[in-house]
Motif scaffolding. Sequence first.
Motif, mmCIF file in Angstrom:
data_model
loop_
_atom_site.group_PDB
_atom_site.id
_atom_site.type_symbol
_atom_site.label_atom_id
_atom_site.label_comp_id
_atom_site.label_asym_id
_atom_site.label_seq_id
_atom_site.Cartn_x
_atom_site.Cartn_y
_atom_site.Cartn_z
ATOM 1 N N UNK A 266 8.991 36.835 56.727
ATOM 2 C CA UNK A 266 8.439 38.077 56.194
ATOM 3 C C UNK A 266 9.463 39.151 55.917
ATOM 4 N N UNK A 267 10.740 38.786 55.901
ATOM 5 C CA UNK A 267 11.809 39.760 55.661
ATOM 6 C C UNK A 267 11.992 39.957 54.156
ATOM 7 N N UNK A 268 11.887 41.205 53.695
ATOM 8 C CA UNK A 268 12.111 41.490 52.274
ATOM 9 C C UNK A 268 13.578 41.425 51.923
ATOM 10 N N UNK A 269 13.861 40.915 50.714
ATOM 11 C CA UNK A 269 15.242 40.699 50.278
ATOM 12 C C UNK A 269 15.526 41.488 49.004
ATOM 13 N N UNK A 270 16.523 42.329 49.040
ATOM 14 C CA UNK A 270 17.053 43.083 47.918
ATOM 15 C C UNK A 270 16.027 44.089 47.384
ATOM 16 N N UNK A 271 16.433 44.815 46.341
ATOM 17 C CA UNK A 271 15.607 45.902 45.815
ATOM 18 C C UNK A 271 14.222 45.421 45.401
ATOM 19 N N UNK A 272 13.235 46.210 45.766
ATOM 20 C CA UNK A 272 11.869 45.920 45.354
ATOM 21 C C UNK A 272 11.167 44.858 46.157
ATOM 22 N N UNK A 273 11.903 44.181 47.046
ATOM 23 C CA UNK A 273 11.325 43.108 47.864
ATOM 24 C C UNK A 273 10.545 42.095 47.017
ATOM 25 N N UNK A 274 11.153 41.693 45.896
ATOM 26 C CA UNK A 274 10.506 40.683 45.048
ATOM 27 C C UNK A 274 10.554 39.299 45.683
ATOM 28 N N UNK A 275 11.356 39.170 46.721
ATOM 29 C CA UNK A 275 11.391 37.925 47.491
ATOM 30 C C UNK A 275 11.235 38.297 48.959
ATOM 31 N N UNK A 276 10.378 37.566 49.626
ATOM 32 C CA UNK A 276 10.168 37.742 51.061
ATOM 33 C C UNK A 276 10.324 36.384 51.719
ATOM 34 N N UNK A 277 11.074 36.319 52.799
ATOM 35 C CA UNK A 277 11.332 35.025 53.431
ATOM 36 C C UNK A 277 10.025 34.404 53.936
ATOM 37 N N UNK A 278 9.758 33.165 53.575
ATOM 38 C CA UNK A 278 8.510 32.529 54.006
ATOM 39 C C UNK A 278 8.508 32.136 55.480
ATOM 40 N N UNK A 279 9.695 31.995 56.057
ATOM 41 C CA UNK A 279 9.801 31.636 57.471
ATOM 42 C C UNK A 279 11.152 32.130 57.970
ATOM 43 N N UNK A 280 11.398 31.989 59.263
ATOM 44 C CA UNK A 280 12.721 32.343 59.777
ATOM 45 C C UNK A 280 13.768 31.512 59.042
ATOM 46 N N UNK A 281 14.859 32.156 58.641
ATOM 47 C CA UNK A 281 15.808 31.454 57.780
ATOM 48 C C UNK A 281 17.196 32.066 57.903
ATOM 49 N N UNK A 282 18.133 31.456 57.181
ATOM 50 C CA UNK A 282 19.513 31.925 57.106
ATOM 51 C C UNK A 282 19.767 32.459 55.706
ATOM 52 N N UNK A 283 20.368 33.620 55.610
ATOM 53 C CA UNK A 283 20.721 34.205 54.314
ATOM 54 C C UNK A 283 22.236 34.214 54.151
ATOM 55 N N UNK A 284 22.670 34.012 52.917
ATOM 56 C CA UNK A 284 24.092 34.148 52.585
ATOM 57 C C UNK A 284 24.226 35.220 51.507
ATOM 58 N N UNK A 285 25.192 36.097 51.698
ATOM 59 C CA UNK A 285 25.433 37.177 50.750
ATOM 60 C C UNK A 285 26.585 36.786 49.825
ATOM 61 N N UNK A 286 26.328 36.784 48.531
ATOM 62 C CA UNK A 286 27.341 36.438 47.527
ATOM 63 C C UNK A 286 27.801 37.729 46.857
ATOM 64 N N UNK A 287 29.089 38.059 46.933
ATOM 65 C CA UNK A 287 29.566 39.365 46.469
ATOM 66 C C UNK A 287 29.873 39.430 44.976
ATOM 67 N N UNK A 288 28.883 39.113 44.187
ATOM 68 C CA UNK A 288 28.939 39.261 42.729
ATOM 69 C C UNK A 288 27.625 39.880 42.283
#
Length: 379
Positions: A266-288
């Motif tokens: 349920x964690x919102x990702x990036x502006x606008x929270x157009x993506x929300x994690x469906x379950x506990x997960x691992x995120x990677x940040x790509x600097x581009x």
Amino acid sequence: MNEKASLRARAEIDLAALRANVRALLARAGGAQLMAVVKSDAYGHGAVPCARAALEAGATWLGTATPQEALALRAAGLGGRVMCWLWTPGGPWREAIEADIDVSVSGLWALREAVAAAGEAGRTARVHLKADTGLGRNGCQPADWPELVAEARTAEETGAVRVTGLWSHFACADEPGHPSIAAQLTVFRDMVAYAEKAGVEPEVRHLANSPATLTVPESHFDLVRTGIAMYGISPSPELGTPADFGLRPVMTLSASVALVKQVPAGHGISYGHHYTTPSETTLALVPLGYADGIPRHASGRGPVLVAGRVRTVAGRVAMDQFVVDLEGDRTEPGAEAVLFGPGDRGEPTAEEWAVAADTIAYEIVTRIGTRVPRVHVGA
């Protein structure tokens, strides 16, 4: 830490692949010369190194859009024939003529500026007359062609110019069988015939761009102008893949993962929270981000190879960064994230990014910004 891992991001440019592409295109050119088009910093690949590599592989002409691009090639010490075609009134005509650059003329105003500049320079301008055979963009309309040809011939007789080329550009060569292809060929032949009957003796007649070089052999004439194909990208998926034509993509765009973290469901990702994690997960940040040329239109769709699998951008692409959901997989900061390349390692291609962003692969490679260093290999 090695140089590759220490860079935030890099666009690796394989000059050996570029040289092989030039040779493959020459093999299809039917004896015509090849102009390596290096406009827009060689479609984002680095104009000077790519121009040198193309000449080493057999290209005999270099092509740019603007005179400033052509002058930069000369300033870098590149010899051979260089042509530029996108002029506006008051442009650096004299500088181009003094640098032995062939200039394109589509109307009387341009011819007259070239003539005046040739007088100031005290030398003859090399001019290509461009015909509008149906693209409706730059070029002289058939109805105005007799007047342009007549004035060019008068200028030739005074020694101000030498008409070294007659040329035009296709509108739909990337659409196999499009009726405009044959129509433009007919108009081009007629306009060339008119000019030659009037006394013009061009060194080169040229019409074929990348798609026509690959699929319209009757359009090759004396010279073909290859841009996107030289960089190993198909001009159109309808025509075939790069491999179908013996071409290999030259650019590989990658970045070092900047952060890896666990987040709950349920964690919102990036502006606008157009993506929300469906379950506990691992995120990677790509600097581009879109300031580097990553299309914001590919938010939620752009493919990236990270931790051994192709992932999709999670949420919106921001100015400097985006996130991918590793779905529980692990990686470490500094690991490589590959946005696109030849596809050898299972990474996406520029064409796949074009599909994700609803654009063409030309735009994907040319929009990569100056914050991303070009690292040329295979020199």
